[in-house]
Design a protein around this motif. Structure first.
Motif, PDB file in Angstrom:
ATOM      1  N   VAL A 120       0.842  -1.203   0.000  1.00 30.42           N
ATOM      2  CA  VAL A 120       0.000   0.000   0.000  1.00 30.42           C
ATOM      3  C   VAL A 120       0.874   1.250   0.000  1.00 30.42           C
ATOM      4  CG1 VAL A 120      -1.607   1.337   1.396  1.00 30.42           C
ATOM      5  CG2 VAL A 120      -2.009  -1.081   1.034  1.00 30.42           C
ATOM      6  N   ALA A 121       1.923   1.206   0.827  1.00 27.18           N
ATOM      7  CA  ALA A 121       2.842   2.351   0.866  1.00 27.18           C
ATOM      8  C   ALA A 121       3.455   2.567  -0.517  1.00 27.18           C
ATOM      9  CB  ALA A 121       3.929   2.110   1.909  1.00 27.18           C
ATOM     10  N   GLY A 122       3.803   1.441  -1.171  1.00 25.51           N
ATOM     11  CA  GLY A 122       4.368   1.544  -2.520  1.00 25.51           C
ATOM     12  C   GLY A 122       3.378   2.178  -3.485  1.00 25.51           C
ATOM     13  N   ALA A 123       2.100   1.731  -3.400  1.00 26.40           N
ATOM     14  CA  ALA A 123       1.075   2.274  -4.285  1.00 26.40           C
ATOM     15  C   ALA A 123       0.920   3.773  -4.044  1.00 26.40           C
ATOM     16  CB  ALA A 123      -0.254   1.563  -4.033  1.00 26.40           C
ATOM     17  N   TYR A 124       0.977   4.170  -2.772  1.00 27.43           N
ATOM     18  CA  TYR A 124       0.860   5.586  -2.417  1.00 27.43           C
ATOM     19  C   TYR A 124       1.977   6.389  -3.079  1.00 27.43           C
ATOM     20  CZ  TYR A 124       0.522   9.738   0.558  1.00 27.43           C
ATOM     21  OH  TYR A 124       0.382  11.009   1.013  1.00 27.43           O
ATOM     22  N   TYR A 125       3.186   5.839  -2.916  1.00 26.16           N
ATOM     23  CA  TYR A 125       4.352   6.541  -3.455  1.00 26.16           C
ATOM     24  C   TYR A 125       4.268   6.657  -4.971  1.00 26.16           C
ATOM     25  CZ  TYR A 125       9.198   7.524  -4.621  1.00 26.16           C
ATOM     26  OH  TYR A 125      10.326   8.085  -5.131  1.00 26.16           O
ATOM     27  N   LEU A 126       3.891   5.546  -5.625  1.00 27.33           N
ATOM     28  CA  LEU A 126       3.816   5.562  -7.096  1.00 27.33           C
ATOM     29  C   LEU A 126       2.738   6.535  -7.574  1.00 27.33           C
ATOM     30  CD1 LEU A 126       4.318   1.790  -7.905  1.00 27.33           C
ATOM     31  CD2 LEU A 126       5.909   3.689  -8.287  1.00 27.33           C
ATOM     32  N   GLY A 127       1.617   6.546  -6.858  1.00 25.53           N
ATOM     33  CA  GLY A 127       0.540   7.472  -7.225  1.00 25.53           C
ATOM     34  C   GLY A 127       1.010   8.912  -7.117  1.00 25.53           C
TER      35      GLY A 127
ATOM     36  N   ALA B 200      -2.496  10.012  -4.588  1.00 22.04           N
ATOM     37  CA  ALA B 200      -1.739   8.993  -3.866  1.00 22.04           C
ATOM     38  C   ALA B 200      -2.662   8.206  -2.948  1.00 22.04           C
ATOM     39  CB  ALA B 200      -0.627   9.659  -3.061  1.00 22.04           C
ATOM     40  N   MET B 201      -3.555   8.921  -2.242  1.00 23.50           N
ATOM     41  CA  MET B 201      -4.496   8.258  -1.344  1.00 23.50           C
ATOM     42  C   MET B 201      -5.398   7.319  -2.131  1.00 23.50           C
ATOM     43  SD  MET B 201      -4.294   8.655   1.820  1.00 23.50           S
ATOM     44  CE  MET B 201      -5.875   8.366   2.577  1.00 23.50           C
ATOM     45  N   ARG B 202      -5.810   7.791  -3.317  1.00 24.42           N
ATOM     46  CA  ARG B 202      -6.709   6.981  -4.122  1.00 24.42           C
ATOM     47  C   ARG B 202      -6.014   5.681  -4.535  1.00 24.42           C
ATOM     48  NH1 ARG B 202      -7.828   6.284  -9.446  1.00 24.42           N
ATOM     49  NH2 ARG B 202     -10.008   5.817  -9.934  1.00 24.42           N
ATOM     50  N   SER B 203      -4.735   5.787  -4.926  1.00 27.34           N
ATOM     51  CA  SER B 203      -3.984   4.582  -5.286  1.00 27.34           C
ATOM     52  C   SER B 203      -3.886   3.645  -4.095  1.00 27.34           C
ATOM     53  CB  SER B 203      -2.572   4.962  -5.748  1.00 27.34           C
ATOM     54  OG  SER B 203      -2.650   5.828  -6.844  1.00 27.34           O
ATOM     55  N   ALA B 204      -3.556   4.201  -2.937  1.00 29.24           N
ATOM     56  CA  ALA B 204      -3.404   3.371  -1.739  1.00 29.24           C
ATOM     57  C   ALA B 204      -4.718   2.670  -1.424  1.00 29.24           C
ATOM     58  CB  ALA B 204      -2.961   4.242  -0.563  1.00 29.24           C
ATOM     59  N   MET B 205      -5.822   3.390  -1.574  1.00 27.87           N
ATOM     60  CA  MET B 205      -7.121   2.790  -1.273  1.00 27.87           C
ATOM     61  C   MET B 205      -7.460   1.675  -2.250  1.00 27.87           C
ATOM     62  SD  MET B 205      -9.234   6.180  -0.348  1.00 27.87           S
ATOM     63  CE  MET B 205      -9.239   6.863   1.296  1.00 27.87           C
TER      64      MET B 205
ATOM     65  N   ILE C  50      -4.052 -12.253  -2.495  1.00 28.44           N
ATOM     66  CA  ILE C  50      -3.903 -10.910  -1.922  1.00 28.44           C
ATOM     67  C   ILE C  50      -2.885 -10.106  -2.736  1.00 28.44           C
ATOM     68  CG2 ILE C  50      -3.066  -9.627   0.093  1.00 28.44           C
ATOM     69  CD1 ILE C  50      -5.802 -10.776   0.505  1.00 28.44           C
ATOM     70  N   ILE C  51      -1.741 -10.739  -3.018  1.00 26.28           N
ATOM     71  CA  ILE C  51      -0.704  -9.999  -3.753  1.00 26.28           C
ATOM     72  C   ILE C  51      -1.218  -9.574  -5.114  1.00 26.28           C
ATOM     73  CG2 ILE C  51       1.560 -10.228  -4.858  1.00 26.28           C
ATOM     74  CD1 ILE C  51       2.384 -11.974  -2.467  1.00 26.28           C
ATOM     75  N   VAL C  52      -1.914 -10.502  -5.795  1.00 24.34           N
ATOM     76  CA  VAL C  52      -2.435 -10.177  -7.128  1.00 24.34           C
ATOM     77  C   VAL C  52      -3.437  -9.029  -7.041  1.00 24.34           C
ATOM     78  CG1 VAL C  52      -3.883 -11.058  -8.989  1.00 24.34           C
ATOM     79  CG2 VAL C  52      -1.992 -12.442  -8.117  1.00 24.34           C
ATOM     80  N   LEU C  53      -4.336  -9.112  -6.052  1.00 14.74           N
ATOM     81  CA  LEU C  53      -5.351  -8.069  -5.903  1.00 14.74           C
ATOM     82  C   LEU C  53      -4.718  -6.709  -5.654  1.00 14.74           C
ATOM     83  CD1 LEU C  53      -8.337  -9.472  -3.841  1.00 14.74           C
ATOM     84  CD2 LEU C  53      -8.388  -8.403  -6.080  1.00 14.74           C
ATOM     85  N   CYS C  54      -3.700  -6.714  -4.773  1.00 16.48           N
ATOM     86  CA  CYS C  54      -3.012  -5.469  -4.446  1.00 16.48           C
ATOM     87  C   CYS C  54      -2.408  -4.868  -5.708  1.00 16.48           C
ATOM     88  CB  CYS C  54      -1.877  -5.741  -3.461  1.00 16.48           C
ATOM     89  SG  CYS C  54      -2.395  -5.596  -1.770  1.00 16.48           S
ATOM     90  N   MET C  55      -1.732  -5.731  -6.447  1.00 15.89           N
ATOM     91  CA  MET C  55      -1.036  -5.211  -7.626  1.00 15.89           C
ATOM     92  C   MET C  55      -2.020  -4.727  -8.673  1.00 15.89           C
ATOM     93  SD  MET C  55       2.108  -7.869  -7.636  1.00 15.89           S
ATOM     94  CE  MET C  55       2.873  -7.399  -9.136  1.00 15.89           C
ATOM     95  N   LEU C  56      -3.098  -5.519  -8.865  1.00 14.20           N
ATOM     96  CA  LEU C  56      -4.103  -5.114  -9.847  1.00 14.20           C
ATOM     97  C   LEU C  56      -4.725  -3.779  -9.459  1.00 14.20           C
ATOM     98  CD1 LEU C  56      -6.049  -8.361 -10.807  1.00 14.20           C
ATOM     99  CD2 LEU C  56      -4.563  -6.942 -12.239  1.00 14.20           C
ATOM    100  N   GLY C  57      -5.114  -3.675  -8.170  1.00 14.47           N
ATOM    101  CA  GLY C  57      -5.754  -2.442  -7.691  1.00 14.47           C
ATOM    102  C   GLY C  57      -4.824  -1.259  -7.848  1.00 14.47           C
TER     103      GLY C  57
END
Lengths: 462, 297
Positions: A14-21, A46-51, A138-145
């Motif tokens: 999630v932190a990674g998604a936040y950073y990338l967003g 960023a928040m939207r990506s994390a969510m 879980i990992i797949v879902l995280c990455m897809l999201g």
């Protein structure tokens, strides 16, 4: 992977998604000439990506953990040969715990039948598969999201509103937890009470004058059939609450009048919190104060004038409870007295009234609805109070109005019915739920009444 | 002001008309300073109802009133005008010691109601407030019936022995306040149910029900519409036949209409006090003129 580690991994992702967003929104903004050309601040992207990364994964994780145990159990039991299939609830539990103990190594394999051992092995492998599958999902879902959110970042995206909506839902869910808990408690008490009323008629419970909940556990035991008339308990509760209010209302009101009208600011800043400390004393402390100090004192006092006082008298419990609820009365009364507009005081003083005349004839009538609200809140607190009466009021269900005798209350009986090892299908234990329901209804009605009065009062002076 | 104070101090508590006259003359002579440190005009009268000298009021360390000296004559209507925060309400509240309800408020000087020292420690404040009644800015009827509002004062002072007497006091007071015809059929309806103007007249009826000698009014019309204001002003003129009245007002027209003499306060000082006509036609002090012509305030 274990659930704990999986959660950690989730946090990292999630932190990674936040950073990338965040990075992507800045990158998009630069050629446009700064972040003010984006619809929302980069933080929202960023928040939207994390969510997007976290919420689907968390939902799946929750559902998985909720259901995977029962599914695995069913599969394992289904794998057993027909002669070992459980026939009823207790043998079902027995077989299951046997399998689980073998699987966890608590029970050596050679102590059980081979099919059980095989089932244990099956259980182990199923659990491993499940954990593995969960991790992957879980990992797949995280990455897809995360990827989906990352791709969608654009200057026109209304990320701010979307984050707002998610937060709104979160707040609503939190509020729902409290409400659902209340509903759950009420429902469980209600259903158990209905079971009780299946064994004992409602009219016996509400109007019976005899309370002795002992019933025979076995057929050969010599015991009474049990009597579940709640009237003595209600009377005891009312007697003790009445004594408590007799103490708390005058003392609380007068101290409120002193604090609001007479005390200088310096006295007020010290005295008001000091009075409110009374409300912070743990009730168990009040309990032993009542049982060890006040009750013997009253007994001694009664004996010295030739009165027969029980060592666990209603008077002792009521007096101490009264002291405990003084702050409820005084604090609320102080608030409403202070809320009476200064213009009322000026008007009365300007006519040549003294301060006490002003209080008696103008302020008190004006503040009366609010004061009544405070008294009712204190009363419902007194009715529901447990610890003081458990320690000081005794267990004898006497139907009496004499404060020098021992009485018992609804709360005390609930405690005695349910402490220790109990079976929850006898009339005796179920009676506790019926009592709890009565208590709940009584205090609820009083609280609603009190809040209604307080609200009405507030509308008057705003 | 120096001279006025020095001259005045030996005369505290006594009634020396000649000296006051001399001060009046002296005050009129010095009026060239733009800063209000000396009262001009005629602040004093012969045989006053209230005699107030060198009144100073402090809120903690803040001085709100600086050496104000004036007289209020018998059956006279005195209006106190001035910009907001100039201390006129504070001054008014000294006259029946309503300032006592504010802990940090300290009053100095010599204040007399006829021969009674208002700040005499032996004085019964309750009795004083019965002699000097007060009507407030916002109508403040008690949350009781109209009858009980008016009967409140007579009851606590024991002015009526019988129900019949009390009825009579209530009726007379309501008639004097010009409210009787409007409420005589609903005396037991709550006083808070009346309109704003009626509420204020009810408060006036309540005040005069205890037969005070002086009635203090603190902006009695500021919360009312013009019609209700006109009624109250009419009432003030009628009441001045039997009572001495001091009124604080923000409306100069009102001061001009109802009062005999007008005092202009500025920054806690009494700048000018004169016959109302003089104040509004030929003000002696520049500050007064600036205020009444609307240059500030």
């Amino acid at each position: 992977m274990q659930t704990g580690n999986l959660l950690l991994l989730l946090v990292v992702m999630v932190a990674g998604a936040y950073y990338l967003g965040l990075r992507r929104s800045f990158a998009l903004a630069r050629p446009l000439g700064g972040i003010r050309h984006l619809h929302s601040l980069p933080f929202y992207f960023a928040m939207r990506s994390a969510m997007w990364c976290a919420i689907p994964a968390l939902v799946v994780l929750g559902l998985w953990l909720a259901f995977d145990d029962s599914i695995i159990r069913q599969q394992v039991l289904a794998s057993l040969p027909a002669e070992l299939q459980p026939t009823d609830a207790s043998s079902y539990n027995l077989t299951l715990s046997k399998i689980q103990n073998v699987a966890s190594g608590a029970l050596p394999v050679n102590f059980v039948e081979p099919p059980i051992a095989a089932a244990a092995e099956h259980l182990q492998s199923l659990r491993q598969t499940s954990a593995m599958a969960l991790t992957v999902v879980i990992i797949v879902l995280c990455m897809l999201g995360g990827a989906w959110a990352w791709l969608k970042v654009s200057p026109q995206l209304r990320a701010r509103q979307q984050v707002e909506r998610v937060l709104q839902t979160l707040f609503m869910l939190c509020a729902t937890v409290a409400i659902l808990t209340t509903v759950g408690i009420v429902m469980s008490v209600l259903f158990e009470s209905i079971r009780f009323f299946g064994k004992v008629p409602v009219t016996d419970f509400l109007f019976g004058l005899q309370w002795s909940p002992q019933t025979a556990l076995r057929a050969d035991q010599v015991a009474s059939g049990g009597a579940f008339g709640a009237v003595p308990l209600f009377m005891g509760t009312m007697l003790i609450s009445a004594i408590a209010l007799l103490v708390a209302v005058p003392v609380g009101l007068m101290s409120a009048i002193y604090l609001a009208e007479y005390a200088s600011n310096r006295v007020r800043t010290v005295a008001k919190p000091a009075l409110e400390v009374l409300a912070g004393v743990p009730t168990v402390v009040y309990g032993f104060f009542a049982a060890l100090t006040v009750a013997p004192f009253i007994r001694g006092l009664g004996e010295s004038v030739g009165l027969d006082v029980a060592s666990e008298s209603a008077l002792a419990a009521g007096l101490v409870m009264g002291i405990m609820i003084i702050p409820f009365v005084s604090s609320l009364a102080d608030d409403v007295i202070t809320a009476v507009p200064q213009a009322m005081r000026d008007g009365s003083l300007g006519l040549g009234a003294t301060k006490s005349e002003t209080i008696k004839k103008v302020i008190f009538p004006a503040a009366l609805p609010g004061i009544m609200g405070g008294i009712l809140l204190a009363a419902s607190r007194a009715i529901g109070e447990t610890m003081i009466v458990v320690m000081a009021a005794g267990l004898a269900a006497n139907l009496t109005a004499n404060p020098l005798e021992a009485v018992t209350t609804i709360t005390v009986q609930i405690v005695t019915l349910l402490t220790g090892d109990q079976e929850f299908d006898s009339a005796k234990t179920l009676a506790a739920f019926a009592l709890g329901l009565m208590l709940f209804i009584t205090t609820l009605v009083m609280n609603i009444f009190a809040l209604h009065i307080v609200k009405k009062y507030r509308e008057q002076y705003d | 002001m120096e001279t006025a104070q020095q001259l005045d101090k030996p005369a505290l508590g006594t009634n020396d008309a000649a000296r006051d006259k001399a001060i009046n003359e002296q005050a009129t002579m010095t009026q060239d300073t733009p800063y209000p440190d000396q009262t001009v005009g005629k602040p004093f009268v012969d045989d006053p109802k209230m005699r107030l000298r060198d009144v100073e009021v402090f809120y903690d360390d803040n001085q709100a009133i600086h050496g104000v000296s004036l007289d209020i004559g018998k059956n006279e209507v005195v209006s106190l005008i001035g910009p907001s925060g100039c201390g006129k309400s504070t001054f008014l509240r000294c006259l029946n010691r309503m300032n006592d309800t504010i802990d940090i408020c300290k009053v100095k000087g010599s204040l007399h109601l006829e021969s009674q020292d208002l700040y005499d420690p032996k004085l019964d404040v309750v009795e004083l407030r019965a002699r000097v009644g007060m009507v407030f800015q916002k109508p403040n009827p008690f949350p009781k019936s109209i009858y009980d509002n008016v009967a409140y004062g007579p009851r606590i002072h024991g002015l009526a022995n019988k129900k019949y007497d009390l009825d009579e006091i209530v009726e007379t007071s309501l008639r004097k306040a010009g409210l009787w015809e409007e409420v005589k059929d609903r005396l037991h309806a709550p006083g808070t149910g009346l309109s704003g103007g009626q509420q204020q007249r009810l408060c006036i009826a309540r005040t005069i029900a205890v037969s005070p000698e002086v009635v203090l009014m603190d902006e009695p019309c500021s919360a009312l519409d013009p019609i209700a204001t006109a009624k109250i002003e009419e009432l003030i003129s009628e009441l001045s036949e039997s009572y001495t009245i001091a009124i604080v007002t923000h409306s100069m027209q009102q001061a001009a209409r109802v009062s005999h003499r007008t005092a202009y306060f500025h920054l806690g000082r009494l700048v000018e006090m004169n016959d109302t006509e003089t104040v509004f036609t030929k003000p002696e002090h520049d500050l007064t003129e600036a205020y009444i012509t609307g240059r500030f305030g």
